[in-house]
Enzyme design. Structure first.
Site, PDB file in Angstrom:
ATOM      1  N   HIS A  45      31.372  17.957  52.367  1.00  0.00           N
ATOM      2  CA  HIS A  45      31.320  19.381  52.077  1.00  0.00           C
ATOM      3  C   HIS A  45      32.346  20.124  52.931  1.00  0.00           C
ATOM      4  O   HIS A  45      32.954  19.558  53.840  1.00  0.00           O
ATOM      5  CB  HIS A  45      29.913  19.916  52.315  1.00  0.00           C
ATOM      6  CG  HIS A  45      28.925  19.459  51.288  1.00  0.00           C
ATOM      7  ND1 HIS A  45      27.636  19.933  51.226  1.00  0.00           N
ATOM      8  CD2 HIS A  45      29.035  18.582  50.258  1.00  0.00           C
ATOM      9  CE1 HIS A  45      26.999  19.366  50.220  1.00  0.00           C
ATOM     10  NE2 HIS A  45      27.830  18.540  49.619  1.00  0.00           N
ATOM     11  N   GLU A  47      32.101  22.342  55.246  1.00  0.00           N
ATOM     12  CA  GLU A  47      31.828  22.408  56.675  1.00  0.00           C
ATOM     13  C   GLU A  47      32.262  21.130  57.389  1.00  0.00           C
ATOM     14  O   GLU A  47      32.800  21.183  58.508  1.00  0.00           O
ATOM     15  CB  GLU A  47      30.327  22.636  56.914  1.00  0.00           C
ATOM     16  CG  GLU A  47      29.809  23.956  56.352  1.00  0.00           C
ATOM     17  CD  GLU A  47      29.239  23.820  54.952  1.00  0.00           C
ATOM     18  OE1 GLU A  47      28.235  24.501  54.653  1.00  0.00           O
ATOM     19  OE2 GLU A  47      29.796  23.041  54.132  1.00  0.00           O
ATOM     20  N   CYS A  70      23.977  23.707  53.588  1.00  0.00           N
ATOM     21  CA  CYS A  70      22.841  23.015  52.983  1.00  0.00           C
ATOM     22  C   CYS A  70      21.942  22.381  54.035  1.00  0.00           C
ATOM     23  O   CYS A  70      22.365  22.074  55.147  1.00  0.00           O
ATOM     24  CB  CYS A  70      23.321  21.963  51.990  1.00  0.00           C
ATOM     25  SG  CYS A  70      24.243  20.610  52.745  1.00  0.00           S
ATOM     26  N   ALA A 156      47.467  34.334  14.164  1.00  0.00           N
ATOM     27  CA  ALA A 156      48.508  33.562  13.472  1.00  0.00           C
ATOM     28  C   ALA A 156      49.070  34.422  12.352  1.00  0.00           C
ATOM     29  O   ALA A 156      48.479  35.441  11.972  1.00  0.00           O
ATOM     30  CB  ALA A 156      47.936  32.258  12.915  1.00  0.00           C
ATOM     31  N   ALA A 158      50.438  34.991   8.315  1.00  0.00           N
ATOM     32  CA  ALA A 158      49.791  34.744   7.025  1.00  0.00           C
ATOM     33  C   ALA A 158      49.991  33.308   6.547  1.00  0.00           C
ATOM     34  O   ALA A 158      49.148  32.760   5.833  1.00  0.00           O
ATOM     35  CB  ALA A 158      50.318  35.730   5.987  1.00  0.00           C
ATOM     36  N   SER A 162      51.663  29.919  14.325  1.00  0.00           N
ATOM     37  CA  SER A 162      51.216  30.674  15.503  1.00  0.00           C
ATOM     38  C   SER A 162      52.032  30.353  16.752  1.00  0.00           C
ATOM     39  O   SER A 162      51.757  30.889  17.818  1.00  0.00           O
ATOM     40  CB  SER A 162      49.737  30.376  15.781  1.00  0.00           C
ATOM     41  OG  SER A 162      49.551  28.996  16.040  1.00  0.00           O
ATOM     42  N   TRP A 164      55.496  30.688  18.725  1.00  0.00           N
ATOM     43  CA  TRP A 164      54.575  30.998  19.817  1.00  0.00           C
ATOM     44  C   TRP A 164      54.317  32.491  19.805  1.00  0.00           C
ATOM     45  O   TRP A 164      55.261  33.273  19.815  1.00  0.00           O
ATOM     46  CB  TRP A 164      55.154  30.579  21.168  1.00  0.00           C
ATOM     47  CG  TRP A 164      55.300  29.096  21.327  1.00  0.00           C
ATOM     48  CD1 TRP A 164      56.436  28.375  21.271  1.00  0.00           C
ATOM     49  CD2 TRP A 164      54.246  28.158  21.599  1.00  0.00           C
ATOM     50  NE1 TRP A 164      56.172  27.047  21.490  1.00  0.00           N
ATOM     51  CE2 TRP A 164      54.824  26.899  21.686  1.00  0.00           C
ATOM     52  CE3 TRP A 164      52.864  28.282  21.765  1.00  0.00           C
ATOM     53  CZ2 TRP A 164      54.076  25.755  21.944  1.00  0.00           C
ATOM     54  CZ3 TRP A 164      52.128  27.158  22.016  1.00  0.00           C
ATOM     55  CH2 TRP A 164      52.737  25.901  22.107  1.00  0.00           C
ATOM     56  N   GLU A 281      38.954  27.002  23.675  1.00  0.00           N
ATOM     57  CA  GLU A 281      40.272  27.314  23.118  1.00  0.00           C
ATOM     58  C   GLU A 281      40.280  27.192  21.599  1.00  0.00           C
ATOM     59  O   GLU A 281      41.335  27.116  20.983  1.00  0.00           O
ATOM     60  CB  GLU A 281      41.334  26.384  23.721  1.00  0.00           C
ATOM     61  CG  GLU A 281      41.606  26.630  25.189  1.00  0.00           C
ATOM     62  CD  GLU A 281      42.941  26.059  25.624  1.00  0.00           C
ATOM     63  OE1 GLU A 281      43.964  26.335  24.966  1.00  0.00           O
ATOM     64  OE2 GLU A 281      42.968  25.328  26.623  1.00  0.00           O
ATOM     65  N   PRO A 284      39.228  31.202  15.523  1.00  0.00           N
ATOM     66  CA  PRO A 284      38.341  32.355  15.295  1.00  0.00           C
ATOM     67  C   PRO A 284      36.918  31.976  14.922  1.00  0.00           C
ATOM     68  O   PRO A 284      35.967  32.605  15.387  1.00  0.00           O
ATOM     69  CB  PRO A 284      39.033  33.090  14.140  1.00  0.00           C
ATOM     70  CG  PRO A 284      40.454  32.635  14.166  1.00  0.00           C
ATOM     71  CD  PRO A 284      40.436  31.238  14.676  1.00  0.00           C
TER      72      PRO A 284
END
Length: 359
Positions: A45, A47, A70, A156, A158, A162, A164, A281, A284
Site C-alpha cells: 500500500h 504507506e 487500513c 457521424a 450522413a 466519422s 476524424w 465508448e 448512440p
C-alpha cells in the site's frame, strides 16, 4: 496532502479492485522524507512504499495519507501497524474508512499514542477516487460515457463516416482516459462500423484495460482488431450465440431481456471480474441503453467546431420522451483540447460516494 492526492492518481487504472491511495511523510522540520502510492492490487500500500523511502527518518515524522490507513490483514498487512512500528508520531488522512473489515486504523493509531487527524482536503481526495468510491457504494463499476460530436450534436456524417470529427489532441486525451480505466466497452454497431482497436497507445507504462465487446449474436469477425494481443478482450454474447468461429476468445454469455443483454447483468459480471472504472465508448444506441438503465455516472463530451446538419446523433434510444424527463447534468469541467471543447459533467442527482476500502 495535495501532493499525496497527486501521487494517488498515478495508480488510476492499475489498482482495482482497490482504491488509489497516496502518502507523503515529512520530518519534524516539514521536509519530505518519503513518498509512495498504491501501484497495484496485491502489492504494498501507499504507506508501505513511503515508509520504505523514508527509512529511519520516519521516526517522529508525520504521514499524510489520502485514505484512512487500513487496519486489516488481506493480501497485505495492516498499514496502521506498519506506521506504528516505523515510529510515525502523527497521521493526517483525508477520507475516513467506515468499512468494518478495514476500518479502525485511526483508533489503532491513537491507542498506540500516535496522533490521528482526518478531513484534510477530503473533497479533493474523494474526487480523485470517485470511480472506486462510487463502485463500492453502488456495487457495480463506475461508468464514464465518452463521445465525440460536432457542434450540432452529430456523431457521424450522413454516410456514416466519422474519422476524424475531433482533433489529434482530443484523440490523445481519450487514450489517457482509457489508461485510467479498468475496462473499455463498445457495442456491436461500433464493432461493425469502425473496427476499433481500443488499446492504449502513446502512454508509457500504461496498464492495458480489458476490452469489452458487447456483440449479442457474435457477429464479430476473427480478423477484428479488438481480438489482437495488444490487450485482453472479453466478448459478451447471448446465451445461445454461436462463437465457434472465434476459438480462444474469452466469452461471457448472458441472458437476453426483450432481445437485449441487460445492462445491470453486464455490470454485475464486470464488477465480479474486478472492474471498478468502466469507460463506455459505444455508439448512440449503447449509450442510450446505459442512460435508460441509470448507469451513467460521468459524461465526457468532445465537441468539435464543425457542422454536419445530418447524420446520427450522439445519443439515441434513452427512453426519454418529454423535456420533464431530461437527464440534467452538472458541468464539472470545460477545457480546450486542441481545437475542441471537452466538457465533463455528472448527473445533477449524483450522491457523494462514501469511502470503503478493499483488499
Amino acid at each position: 496532502m495535495r501532493r499525496a492526492v497527486e501521487l494517488a492518481a498515478r495508480g488510476l487504472g492499475s489498482t482495482s479492485p482497490n482504491p488509489v491511495v497516496g502518502c507523503v511523510i515529512t520530518d519534524a522540520s516539514g521536509s519530505v522524507v518519503g513518498e509512495g502510492w498504491h501501484q497495484r492490487a496485491g502489492g504494498p500500500h501507499a504507506e508501505v512504499h513511503a515508509l520504505r523511502a523514508a527509512g529511519t527518518a520516519a521516526r517522529g515524522a508525520t504521514a499524510y495519507v489520502t485514505l484512512e490507513p487500513c487496519n486489516h490483514t488481506g493480501r497485505t498487512g495492516p498499514c496502521a501497524q506498519a506506521l506504528i512500528e516505523a515510529g510515525i508520531s502523527r497521521v493526517v488522512y483525508a477520507v475516513p474508512d467506515p468499512n468494518p473489515q478495514a476500518s479502525g486504523g485511526a483508533t489503532t493509531l491513537r491507542a498506540a499514542g500516535v496522533t490521528a487527524e482526518s478531513g484534510l482536503l477530503r473533497a479533493e481526495a474523494e474526487a480523485g477516487n470517485t470511480a472506486w468510491l462510487t463502485s463500492v457504494r453502488l456495487g457495480r463499476p463506475h461508468v464514464t460515457w465518452k463521445y465525440a460530436a460536432t457542434l450540432d450534436g452529430r456523431s457521424a456524417a450522413a454516410d456514416g463516416t466519422s474519422r476524424w470529427i475531433t482533433s489529434p489532441e482530443s484523440r490523445a486525451d481519450v487514450h489517457r482516459l482509457r489508461a485510467e480505466s479498468d475496462a473499455v466497452l463498445v457495442g456491436g454497431g461500433t464493432l461493425r462500423t469502425d473496427d476499433p482497436h481500443l488499446a492504449v497507445r502513446g502512454i508509457d507504462g500504461a496498464v492495458q484495460p480489458l476490452r469489452v465487446a458487447l456483440d449479442t449474436r457474435a457477429t464479430l469477425l476473427p480478423t477484428a482488431r479488438i481480438l489482437d494481443d495488444a490487450a485482453p478482450t472479453l466478448l459478451v454474447v447471448a446465451e445461445d450465440a454461436d462463437t465457434r468461429h472465434l476459438p480462444g476468445t474469452d466469452v461471457l454469455r448472458l441472458p437476453l431481456h426483450d432481445g437485449r443483454i441487460g445492462i445491470h447483468d453486464l455490470l454485475a459480471e464486470l464488477y465480479a471480474r474486478g472492474v471498478r472504472a468502466l469507460f463506455l465508448e459505444g455508439g448512440p444506441a449503447l449509450a442510450g441503453a446505459f442512460l435508460e438503465a441509470g448507469a451513467v455516472d460521468r459524461v465526457i463530451g468532445y465537441i468539435a467546431p464543425a457542422l454536419l446538419g445530418a447524420g446520427p446523433a450522439a445519443l439515441a434510444g434513452a427512453g426519454i420522451t418529454t423535456i420533464a424527463h431530461a437527464v440534467r447534468l452538472e458541468i464539472t469541467e470545460a477545457v480546450r483540447t486542441g481545437t475542441d471543447l471537452r466538457i465533463t459533467a455528472v448527473p445533477a442527482t449524483a450522491v457523494p460516494a462514501t469511502a470503503h476500502k478493499e483488499h
